[in-house]
Design a protein around this motif. Sequence first.
Motif, PDB file in Angstrom:
ATOM      1  N   ALA A  92       0.827  -1.209   0.000  1.00  0.00           N
ATOM      2  CA  ALA A  92       0.000   0.000   0.000  1.00  0.00           C
ATOM      3  C   ALA A  92       0.858   1.254   0.000  1.00  0.00           C
ATOM      4  O   ALA A  92       0.527   2.249  -0.665  1.00  0.00           O
ATOM      5  CB  ALA A  92      -0.938  -0.005   1.209  1.00  0.00           C
ATOM      6  N   LEU A  93       1.966   1.224   0.729  1.00  0.00           N
ATOM      7  CA  LEU A  93       2.869   2.379   0.734  1.00  0.00           C
ATOM      8  C   LEU A  93       3.419   2.644  -0.666  1.00  0.00           C
ATOM      9  O   LEU A  93       3.457   3.789  -1.129  1.00  0.00           O
ATOM     10  CB  LEU A  93       4.016   2.154   1.724  1.00  0.00           C
ATOM     11  N   LEU A  94       3.850   1.593  -1.354  1.00  0.00           N
ATOM     12  CA  LEU A  94       4.402   1.805  -2.694  1.00  0.00           C
ATOM     13  C   LEU A  94       3.296   2.188  -3.677  1.00  0.00           C
ATOM     14  O   LEU A  94       3.553   2.935  -4.629  1.00  0.00           O
ATOM     15  CB  LEU A  94       5.189   0.582  -3.159  1.00  0.00           C
ATOM     16  N   ASP A  95       2.064   1.715  -3.424  1.00  0.00           N
ATOM     17  CA  ASP A  95       0.944   2.098  -4.285  1.00  0.00           C
ATOM     18  C   ASP A  95       0.668   3.600  -4.173  1.00  0.00           C
ATOM     19  O   ASP A  95       0.500   4.293  -5.189  1.00  0.00           O
ATOM     20  CB  ASP A  95      -0.316   1.319  -3.898  1.00  0.00           C
ATOM     21  N   VAL A  96       0.607   4.107  -2.939  1.00  0.00           N
ATOM     22  CA  VAL A  96       0.324   5.527  -2.745  1.00  0.00           C
ATOM     23  C   VAL A  96       1.491   6.372  -3.239  1.00  0.00           C
ATOM     24  O   VAL A  96       1.292   7.443  -3.841  1.00  0.00           O
ATOM     25  CB  VAL A  96       0.013   5.812  -1.258  1.00  0.00           C
ATOM     26  N   TYR A  97       2.704   5.898  -3.015  1.00  0.00           N
ATOM     27  CA  TYR A  97       3.888   6.591  -3.531  1.00  0.00           C
ATOM     28  C   TYR A  97       3.823   6.689  -5.062  1.00  0.00           C
ATOM     29  O   TYR A  97       4.115   7.739  -5.652  1.00  0.00           O
ATOM     30  CB  TYR A  97       5.141   5.836  -3.099  1.00  0.00           C
ATOM     31  N   THR A  98       3.397   5.612  -5.701  1.00  0.00           N
ATOM     32  CA  THR A  98       3.265   5.603  -7.154  1.00  0.00           C
ATOM     33  C   THR A  98       2.179   6.566  -7.618  1.00  0.00           C
ATOM     34  O   THR A  98       2.359   7.298  -8.601  1.00  0.00           O
ATOM     35  CB  THR A  98       2.955   4.177  -7.652  1.00  0.00           C
ATOM     36  N   ILE A  99       1.047   6.572  -6.927  1.00  0.00           N
ATOM     37  CA  ILE A  99      -0.027   7.503  -7.286  1.00  0.00           C
ATOM     38  C   ILE A  99       0.472   8.941  -7.202  1.00  0.00           C
ATOM     39  O   ILE A  99       0.218   9.758  -8.102  1.00  0.00           O
ATOM     40  CB  ILE A  99      -1.252   7.300  -6.376  1.00  0.00           C
TER      41      ILE A  99
ATOM     42  N   LYS B  72       3.509  10.042  -7.534  1.00  0.00           N
ATOM     43  CA  LYS B  72       4.443  10.305  -8.624  1.00  0.00           C
ATOM     44  C   LYS B  72       3.743  10.404  -9.970  1.00  0.00           C
ATOM     45  O   LYS B  72       4.089  11.259 -10.798  1.00  0.00           O
ATOM     46  CB  LYS B  72       5.509   9.185  -8.686  1.00  0.00           C
ATOM     47  N   GLU B  73       2.775   9.541 -10.209  1.00  0.00           N
ATOM     48  CA  GLU B  73       2.152   9.452 -11.525  1.00  0.00           C
ATOM     49  C   GLU B  73       1.055  10.491 -11.731  1.00  0.00           C
ATOM     50  O   GLU B  73       0.944  11.084 -12.808  1.00  0.00           O
ATOM     51  CB  GLU B  73       1.570   8.048 -11.730  1.00  0.00           C
ATOM     52  N   VAL B  74       0.229  10.700 -10.702  1.00  0.00           N
ATOM     53  CA  VAL B  74      -0.917  11.613 -10.819  1.00  0.00           C
ATOM     54  C   VAL B  74      -0.539  13.023 -10.382  1.00  0.00           C
ATOM     55  O   VAL B  74      -1.102  14.003 -10.870  1.00  0.00           O
ATOM     56  CB  VAL B  74      -2.120  11.078 -10.003  1.00  0.00           C
ATOM     57  N   GLY B  75       0.412  13.109  -9.461  1.00  0.00           N
ATOM     58  CA  GLY B  75       0.886  14.411  -9.019  1.00  0.00           C
ATOM     59  C   GLY B  75       0.222  14.933  -7.761  1.00  0.00           C
ATOM     60  O   GLY B  75       0.577  15.992  -7.261  1.00  0.00           O
ATOM     61  N   ARG B  76      -0.724  14.181  -7.223  1.00  0.00           N
ATOM     62  CA  ARG B  76      -1.400  14.601  -5.996  1.00  0.00           C
ATOM     63  C   ARG B  76      -2.046  13.372  -5.354  1.00  0.00           C
ATOM     64  O   ARG B  76      -2.225  12.333  -5.997  1.00  0.00           O
ATOM     65  CB  ARG B  76      -2.472  15.650  -6.293  1.00  0.00           C
ATOM     66  N   LEU B  77      -2.425  13.535  -4.073  1.00  0.00           N
ATOM     67  CA  LEU B  77      -3.133  12.483  -3.361  1.00  0.00           C
ATOM     68  C   LEU B  77      -4.487  12.962  -2.845  1.00  0.00           C
ATOM     69  O   LEU B  77      -5.397  12.150  -2.652  1.00  0.00           O
ATOM     70  CB  LEU B  77      -2.281  11.948  -2.202  1.00  0.00           C
ATOM     71  N   ASP B  78      -4.627  14.248  -2.636  1.00  0.00           N
ATOM     72  CA  ASP B  78      -5.929  14.811  -2.284  1.00  0.00           C
ATOM     73  C   ASP B  78      -6.779  14.949  -3.543  1.00  0.00           C
ATOM     74  O   ASP B  78      -6.264  15.244  -4.639  1.00  0.00           O
ATOM     75  CB  ASP B  78      -5.762  16.178  -1.625  1.00  0.00           C
ATOM     76  N   GLY B  79      -8.073  14.740  -3.388  1.00  0.00           N
ATOM     77  CA  GLY B  79      -8.996  14.995  -4.488  1.00  0.00           C
ATOM     78  C   GLY B  79      -8.938  14.020  -5.639  1.00  0.00           C
ATOM     79  O   GLY B  79      -9.341  14.352  -6.754  1.00  0.00           O
ATOM     80  N   ILE B  80      -8.471  12.798  -5.396  1.00  0.00           N
ATOM     81  CA  ILE B  80      -8.389  11.823  -6.482  1.00  0.00           C
ATOM     82  C   ILE B  80      -9.571  10.858  -6.432  1.00  0.00           C
ATOM     83  O   ILE B  80     -10.191  10.649  -5.391  1.00  0.00           O
ATOM     84  CB  ILE B  80      -7.066  11.025  -6.449  1.00  0.00           C
ATOM     85  N   THR B  81      -9.853  10.268  -7.584  1.00  0.00           N
ATOM     86  CA  THR B  81     -10.892   9.243  -7.696  1.00  0.00           C
ATOM     87  C   THR B  81     -10.221   7.925  -8.049  1.00  0.00           C
ATOM     88  O   THR B  81      -9.487   7.844  -9.034  1.00  0.00           O
ATOM     89  CB  THR B  81     -11.924   9.614  -8.775  1.00  0.00           C
TER      90      THR B  81
END
Length: 308
Positions: free
Chosen positions: A138-145, A147-156
């Motif tokens: 899960a840590l590497l998943d969120v880290y990837t998100i 890096k790839e999406v550019g944010r963690l707040d406000g994502i779907t």
Amino acid sequence: MDKLHHVIEAQQFSRERLSDIFAVAREMEQVVSRYGSNILNRRVMATLFYEPSTRTRLSFESAMKRLGGDVITTENAREFSSAAKGETLEDTVRIVQGYADVIVVRHYESGAARRAAEVASVPILNAGDGPGQHPTQALLDVYTIQKEVGRLDGITVAMVGDLANGRTARSLAYLLAKYEDVKVYFVAPEVVRMKEDIKEYLRRHGVFFAEEEDLFKVASIADVIYQTRIQKERFGDRTADYESARGRYIIDRELLKVMKDRAVILHPLPRVDEIHPEVDADPRAAYFRQAHNGLYIRMALLKMVLNA
């Protein structure tokens, strides 16, 4: 903030702690680019894997070696350790902690990592405990998100596939609850829908979620599609249930057409048939980059728990 010691479950992390781990992971990317470090010289990591693993085990072992440490391991702890003679996990940990500075455990029973931590004097890192959790994934998943999406707040985020047995999806849901304005869609066959404990956790933390059957509908609005494998090994003799679930949701060229241009596809791997190989060449297919990020996250965790 207290020193990080055991890594047992995703919900143990605060948002501040996650930021710290990701900052160290970025440092580790630079360390790898310089061919490693010796900060864990003379430290020893033991890996106790009671279930098969490729990415998790090799990335942990690579992480330790790239930081100058050493590794002792069992090829298959369920078969080639004293567990085959009836030794308990707790007794194995009591013995192995005398040989190592940190122990990485993968086990077939939910809650096994916590049991190990309760008797351990050295850090325990949970590398997956049955259908329970997989916090380092899960840590590497969120880290990837990030890096790839550019944010963690406000994502779907759309979680797809075997959500009842998928420890990676469970752990990811716990971490996503740390962020603001996140929306989660669960897309799964009825026999493997997300369990109620995760849904109740999201309700308590004010996270929007919905269960949806139409993957194309969700794919058109998702920033992240988190695809998972239908886990045949978790069905036992329920062959009919497995057959009713497998092949229901497949990511292929047709699904790519409805996805957002900047969306990403993640998968904890291994895949079977739930992502068609034709998808691999699409820049939104991030699952191999995701797997490589596991090295940096696990290097960061080893550095932090060993206070290097």
